[in-house]
Write a protein that holds these residues in place. Sequence first.
Motif, PDB file in Angstrom:
ATOM      1  N   GLU A 181      -6.184   3.676 -29.375  1.00  0.00           N
ATOM      2  CA  GLU A 181      -6.542   3.004 -30.586  1.00  0.00           C
ATOM      3  C   GLU A 181      -7.802   3.386 -31.198  1.00  0.00           C
ATOM      4  O   GLU A 181      -8.739   3.512 -30.376  1.00  0.00           O
ATOM      5  CB  GLU A 181      -6.490   1.596 -30.686  1.00  0.00           C
ATOM      6  N   LEU A 193     -10.552   1.827 -33.503  1.00  0.00           N
ATOM      7  CA  LEU A 193     -11.044   0.792 -34.130  1.00  0.00           C
ATOM      8  C   LEU A 193     -12.341   0.561 -34.601  1.00  0.00           C
ATOM      9  O   LEU A 193     -13.293   1.036 -34.117  1.00  0.00           O
ATOM     10  CB  LEU A 193     -10.945  -0.494 -32.821  1.00  0.00           C
ATOM     11  N   CYS A 199      -9.393   5.539 -38.617  1.00  0.00           N
ATOM     12  CA  CYS A 199      -9.231   4.253 -37.990  1.00  0.00           C
ATOM     13  C   CYS A 199      -7.992   3.484 -38.249  1.00  0.00           C
ATOM     14  O   CYS A 199      -7.400   3.677 -39.235  1.00  0.00           O
ATOM     15  CB  CYS A 199     -10.490   3.205 -38.357  1.00  0.00           C
ATOM     16  N   ASP A 200      -7.568   3.003 -37.008  1.00  0.00           N
ATOM     17  CA  ASP A 200      -6.316   2.129 -37.318  1.00  0.00           C
ATOM     18  C   ASP A 200      -6.412   0.780 -37.525  1.00  0.00           C
ATOM     19  O   ASP A 200      -5.656   0.199 -38.514  1.00  0.00           O
ATOM     20  CB  ASP A 200      -5.811   2.374 -35.856  1.00  0.00           C
ATOM     21  N   ARG A 201      -7.537   0.077 -37.244  1.00  0.00           N
ATOM     22  CA  ARG A 201      -7.783  -1.249 -37.309  1.00  0.00           C
ATOM     23  C   ARG A 201      -9.215  -1.578 -37.641  1.00  0.00           C
ATOM     24  O   ARG A 201     -10.123  -0.857 -37.088  1.00  0.00           O
ATOM     25  CB  ARG A 201      -7.121  -2.079 -36.269  1.00  0.00           C
ATOM     26  N   GLU A 209     -10.455  -9.393 -39.286  1.00  0.00           N
ATOM     27  CA  GLU A 209      -9.730  -8.408 -38.391  1.00  0.00           C
ATOM     28  C   GLU A 209      -8.517  -7.976 -39.345  1.00  0.00           C
ATOM     29  O   GLU A 209      -7.901  -8.815 -39.869  1.00  0.00           O
ATOM     30  CB  GLU A 209      -9.431  -9.166 -37.325  1.00  0.00           C
ATOM     31  N   THR A 210      -8.306  -6.753 -39.456  1.00  0.00           N
ATOM     32  CA  THR A 210      -7.525  -6.157 -40.353  1.00  0.00           C
ATOM     33  C   THR A 210      -6.778  -4.636 -39.905  1.00  0.00           C
ATOM     34  O   THR A 210      -7.606  -4.068 -39.469  1.00  0.00           O
ATOM     35  CB  THR A 210      -7.816  -6.363 -41.894  1.00  0.00           C
ATOM     36  N   LEU A 211      -5.725  -4.501 -40.323  1.00  0.00           N
ATOM     37  CA  LEU A 211      -5.215  -3.168 -40.146  1.00  0.00           C
ATOM     38  C   LEU A 211      -5.553  -2.422 -41.327  1.00  0.00           C
ATOM     39  O   LEU A 211      -5.481  -2.915 -42.569  1.00  0.00           O
ATOM     40  CB  LEU A 211      -3.568  -3.058 -40.288  1.00  0.00           C
ATOM     41  N   ILE A 212      -6.082  -1.198 -41.328  1.00  0.00           N
ATOM     42  CA  ILE A 212      -6.460  -0.409 -42.301  1.00  0.00           C
ATOM     43  C   ILE A 212      -5.538  -0.011 -43.316  1.00  0.00           C
ATOM     44  O   ILE A 212      -5.826  -0.326 -44.430  1.00  0.00           O
ATOM     45  CB  ILE A 212      -7.117   0.840 -41.711  1.00  0.00           C
ATOM     46  N   ASP A 241      -3.302  -2.086 -44.576  1.00  0.00           N
ATOM     47  CA  ASP A 241      -3.313  -3.104 -45.171  1.00  0.00           C
ATOM     48  C   ASP A 241      -4.365  -3.771 -45.987  1.00  0.00           C
ATOM     49  O   ASP A 241      -4.475  -5.033 -46.340  1.00  0.00           O
ATOM     50  CB  ASP A 241      -2.725  -4.479 -44.261  1.00  0.00           C
ATOM     51  N   THR A 242      -5.382  -2.836 -46.018  1.00  0.00           N
ATOM     52  CA  THR A 242      -6.656  -3.453 -46.731  1.00  0.00           C
ATOM     53  C   THR A 242      -7.143  -2.287 -47.845  1.00  0.00           C
ATOM     54  O   THR A 242      -6.781  -1.376 -47.798  1.00  0.00           O
ATOM     55  CB  THR A 242      -7.744  -3.915 -45.658  1.00  0.00           C
TER      56      THR A 242
END
Length: 495
Positions: free
Chosen positions: A32, A34, A208-210, A222-225, A227-228
């Motif tokens: 991952e 991050l 990035c993933d998160r 804290e978020t998934l990329i 979803d933001t």
Amino acid sequence: MNQTVLAFKGVSKSFPGVQALKKISFSLQEGEVLALLGENGAGKSTLVKCLTGANVPTEGTIELFGKEYKKLDPIFARKSGISAVYQEFNLVPDLPIVENVFMGNNPGNGLIVDYQQMLRRSKEIFQSFGLDIDPNDNVSTLSPAMMQIVEVAKAILLNVKILILDEPTAPLTANETEILFHIIRDLKTKGVSVIYISHRLEEIFEICDRAVILRDGEQVGETLIKDTTRKDLIRMMIGRELTNYYPEHTSKATDEVVMRVRDLCGNGARNVSFDLHKGEILGVAGLVGAGRTELMTVLFCDAKRESGTVTVNGKEFNGKHPWDAIANGIAYLPEDRKRMGLLLDKSVAANTTLASIKKYCRFGVINAKQELESIKYYCDKLEVKTAGYDKEVQYLSGGNQQKVIVGKWLDTDSDIIIFDEPTRGIDVGTKHEIYAIIDQLADEGHSILMVSSEFEELIGVADRILVMAEGALVGSVEKERFNKELLLDMASGDR
């Protein structure tokens, strides 16, 4: 689901009088990437040092590959596959690349080093990156981008499992950044996990993933990329909506020319001509190696002018030394503020009056009261956040260090202020403050030369933009024609 390789569980860290981290809890998965985000002073560096063993958590535990630890030490962290690449490279310029790659990890029987194995392994790593690098060359011959690659190669040799990259693209061009991203994606496919720290949010969405977001030592998001949004990340980082990333700006530039440059040559600059007007913010764009910084050092008399003329406030200027530039109202905030702009082990006060101390002296005695009044005035004006004027400037955030340099030059009564990469390594909230300071200085009648590798930054702040390539000025763009693609085409030589 991928295996969890790392988990912070309620990690806190306090120093005398400071709570640097407060119950941080998040995990990192195998393979991952991050993003660890936050403003300067948010606690990112403190958290990374807990992972690399430089800091011992005050409370909480760190789970590493399924085992919990109250603390890690640097040797154990390195042997466990944790490696960090920082903004300041840990390389010896005068040694060959191969010796830097294997430093402290030389193969052999303890008495004789297997140099051929070192060369072979180095070549294999660079070839896997798709790069043709000769390990026999000295590090000093490399660009900053390739130095970054050498640091990554060192980590791979140590069988890296968790790679920490701290502002890795700060000195890189767009093409060099793509090379680094290619390497990161390749490492990801091999199961290497990456903690990626950057203030360049566009990179976060690309690689990035998160994301985990810190603010004032606390974990605030804290978020998934996927979803933001950029706006969401900024809001979490600074704790408020930043409706205008760049300040509302109405040009105060007048017809009065404060600096006229004609056919200037020197330090790689070739036949450069331009006018700088009173109250103007004049951007200087170009790719790395275009000669922007080299031109600025000639204007500041820190590099030799070979030919051409410079006129300052209507008078021909033939300065030979930076003190001549200062005496003629020219200030320079260098690209490398830590090495060239500040005395890091000196106080905020000493740095603020460093270039203007003579005006506080009479018969060899410093008027301490008058000096303190000026220090307080500029620290208040620029909103420098410090525990005291006697505190060493090395302990300030990057943004506050930059503000101290601005205060230093304002105290010299400078009319022309050169900002070279003014927001490099500075968080998004403080960038906004620096932009506002530049805008305010122009409103007050100062004339600004602003060098930046970020075209969007120049578009957002400047009144007019000069574009350089290979040491020459290739064009000037008025505000109504500002366009990132146009600037990039000109900087690349595609006019």
